[in-house]
Design an enzyme around this catalytic site. Structure first.
Site, PDB file in Angstrom:
ATOM      1  N   CYS A 134       2.541   6.074   8.631  1.00  0.00           N
ATOM      2  CA  CYS A 134       1.686   6.047   7.520  1.00  0.00           C
ATOM      3  C   CYS A 134       0.673   7.291   7.885  1.00  0.00           C
ATOM      4  CB  CYS A 134       0.878   4.678   7.539  1.00  0.00           C
ATOM      5  SG  CYS A 134      -0.542   4.904   6.321  1.00  0.00           S
ATOM      6  N   GLU A 155       0.367  -0.299  16.353  1.00  0.00           N
ATOM      7  CA  GLU A 155      -0.453   0.672  16.027  1.00  0.00           C
ATOM      8  C   GLU A 155      -1.274   1.214  16.993  1.00  0.00           C
ATOM      9  OE1 GLU A 155      -4.168   1.666  13.149  1.00  0.00           O
ATOM     10  OE2 GLU A 155      -2.757   0.549  12.342  1.00  0.00           O
ATOM     11  N   CYS A 185       0.826  -1.165  -0.057  1.00  0.00           N
ATOM     12  CA  CYS A 185       0.012   0.047   0.068  1.00  0.00           C
ATOM     13  C   CYS A 185       1.089   1.426   0.086  1.00  0.00           C
ATOM     14  CB  CYS A 185      -0.916   0.008   1.239  1.00  0.00           C
ATOM     15  SG  CYS A 185       0.169  -0.135   2.793  1.00  0.00           S
ATOM     16  N   SER A 209       1.538 -10.032  10.703  1.00  0.00           N
ATOM     17  CA  SER A 209       0.907  -8.820   9.854  1.00  0.00           C
ATOM     18  C   SER A 209      -0.590  -8.892  10.135  1.00  0.00           C
ATOM     19  CB  SER A 209       1.151  -8.788   8.293  1.00  0.00           C
ATOM     20  OG  SER A 209       0.259  -8.338   7.332  1.00  0.00           O
ATOM     21  N   SER A 210      -1.436  -7.853  10.734  1.00  0.00           N
ATOM     22  CA  SER A 210      -2.691  -8.073  10.945  1.00  0.00           C
ATOM     23  C   SER A 210      -3.428  -7.917   9.629  1.00  0.00           C
ATOM     24  CB  SER A 210      -3.040  -6.779  11.988  1.00  0.00           C
ATOM     25  OG  SER A 210      -4.376  -6.685  12.044  1.00  0.00           O
ATOM     26  N   ASN A 211      -3.114  -7.119   8.749  1.00  0.00           N
ATOM     27  CA  ASN A 211      -4.099  -7.078   7.624  1.00  0.00           C
ATOM     28  C   ASN A 211      -3.861  -8.363   6.625  1.00  0.00           C
ATOM     29  OD1 ASN A 211      -2.451  -6.484   4.788  1.00  0.00           O
ATOM     30  ND2 ASN A 211      -1.304  -5.615   6.416  1.00  0.00           N
ATOM     31  N   HIS A 235       3.920   1.953  11.719  1.00  0.00           N
ATOM     32  CA  HIS A 235       2.671   1.801  12.747  1.00  0.00           C
ATOM     33  C   HIS A 235       2.377   2.776  13.393  1.00  0.00           C
ATOM     34  CE1 HIS A 235       4.088  -2.217  11.330  1.00  0.00           C
ATOM     35  NE2 HIS A 235       3.036  -2.431  11.024  1.00  0.00           N
TER      36      HIS A 235
END
Length: 323
Positions: A104, A134, A20, A230-232, A82
């Site tokens: 980000c 995060e 991203c 990785s959460s996503n 994060h």
């Protein structure tokens, strides 16, 4: 018979997938810092949650540390995508560290919302995963006003001072559907719960979930490339299963794929988390091609065009070096 079977074996590759804008910016920040200042460059926590990316940057001279007190006084430290709590900035300043903040911009937006609502004397319910960097960074903006709600199980434990002054915010990398469920449950308890001013779950997280749903409907197996922290990426595995895939697995790279997963499978879906470089997806496709899955179709659900500028501290020094 064999040639017929192999001819029907196909791979549906989700688009968008992978990097991203926030991850691309953060990784570039470390690369450009190494070019501009030379090694070593210190990075607090993993710059993004991907083992391959971290290893590659380490080979170029990045040193990853858990906390700023591990960074030599006066050295350069990059803060990860994060985000960090204000206390981390304060500690860095006390130790005369030169900081490059690669948070980000979408995470920064949530930090700003937290500060604004806390200043307005609201209780803030932060939907997210306990221990995630995060969440720790956002909660650190207003620790006395924020309480974490980690999924549906956390809803019943919420205690607030005034149900009329209550807002929810969220970690940017959550499952959209699960977050909506949590908000619905919270609203059953607190009917006047206020929504964030704009969507907190990032565009890339949402787009990758939309894309994986589309390929999962036609896939018996969905392979998600991404690291276990990785959460996503983990959410993509869950979303794929919920959307109809018989099985879905998270793999750090192609070597994690088990041959048994492919038994009896004719359609494999492939996607990758927002911190995954495309070369890892290409290696997965090559591994699948070796098993006869050589009909590869890219399925585009949403067009993406978001780009973020490099951190301002770095832009300033790169401009100065160019003159």
């Amino acid at each position: 018979m064999t040639s017929e079977t192999s001819a029907t074996r196909r791979v549906l590759v989700a688009k968008p997938r992978g990097y991203c804008a926030g991850v691309d910016r953060a990784v570039q920040a470390v690369e450009k810092a190494l070019e501009r200042y030379g090694a070593p460059i210190y990075v607090r926590k993993q710059i993004v949650h991907n083992t391959h990316v971290v290893k590659t940057l380490e080979e170029r001279g990045a040193i990853f540390v858990e906390e700023t007190d591990e960074v030599p006084e006066g050295a350069i430290v990059v803060f990860s995508a994060h985000g960090v709590a204000p206390a981390v900035h304060d500690e860095a300043a006390r130790r005369s560290l030169k900081t490059i903040d690669a948070t980000c911009p979408l995470v920064t937006k949530v930090h700003n919302e937290a500060k604004r609502f806390a200043a307005g004397d609201y209780d803030i319910l932060l939907i997210g995963h306990e221990g995630h960097e995060e969440v720790e960074g956002t909660a650190g903006e207003a620790p006395d006003s924020i309480q974490l709600v980690d999924g549906l199980d956390g809803v019943d434990r919420v205690q607030v001072r005034d149900p009329e002054r209550l807002v929810w915010l969220s970690q940017t990398t959550l499952s959209v559907d699960e977050t909506n469920e949590t908000v619905t449950r919270l609203r059953e308890r607190f009917p006047n719960l206020i929504d964030p001013p704009s969507d907190d779950i990032c565009y890339a997280t949402q787009n990758r979930q939309i894309a994986v749903k589309e390929i999962a409907r036609e896939s018996q197996l969905v392979i998600v490339v991404g690291s276990t922290n990785s959460s996503n990426s983990k959410r993509l595995v869950e979303v794929a299963r919920d959307a109809g895939a018989d099985a879905s697995y998270l793999v750090d790279n192609a070597s994690f794929i088990e041959d048994a997963w492919l038994d009896g499978v004719t359609t494999v879906g492939v996607t990758s988390g927002a911190s995954v470089p495309e070369e890892l997806v290409e290696q997965v496709l090559a591994r699948l091609a070796g098993h006869g899955f050589d009909d590869v179709q890219e399925v585009e659900s949403v067009a993406e065009s978001v780009r973020f500028a490099l951190p301002h501290e770095l832009r300033r020094d790169l401009r100065a070096a160019a003159h």
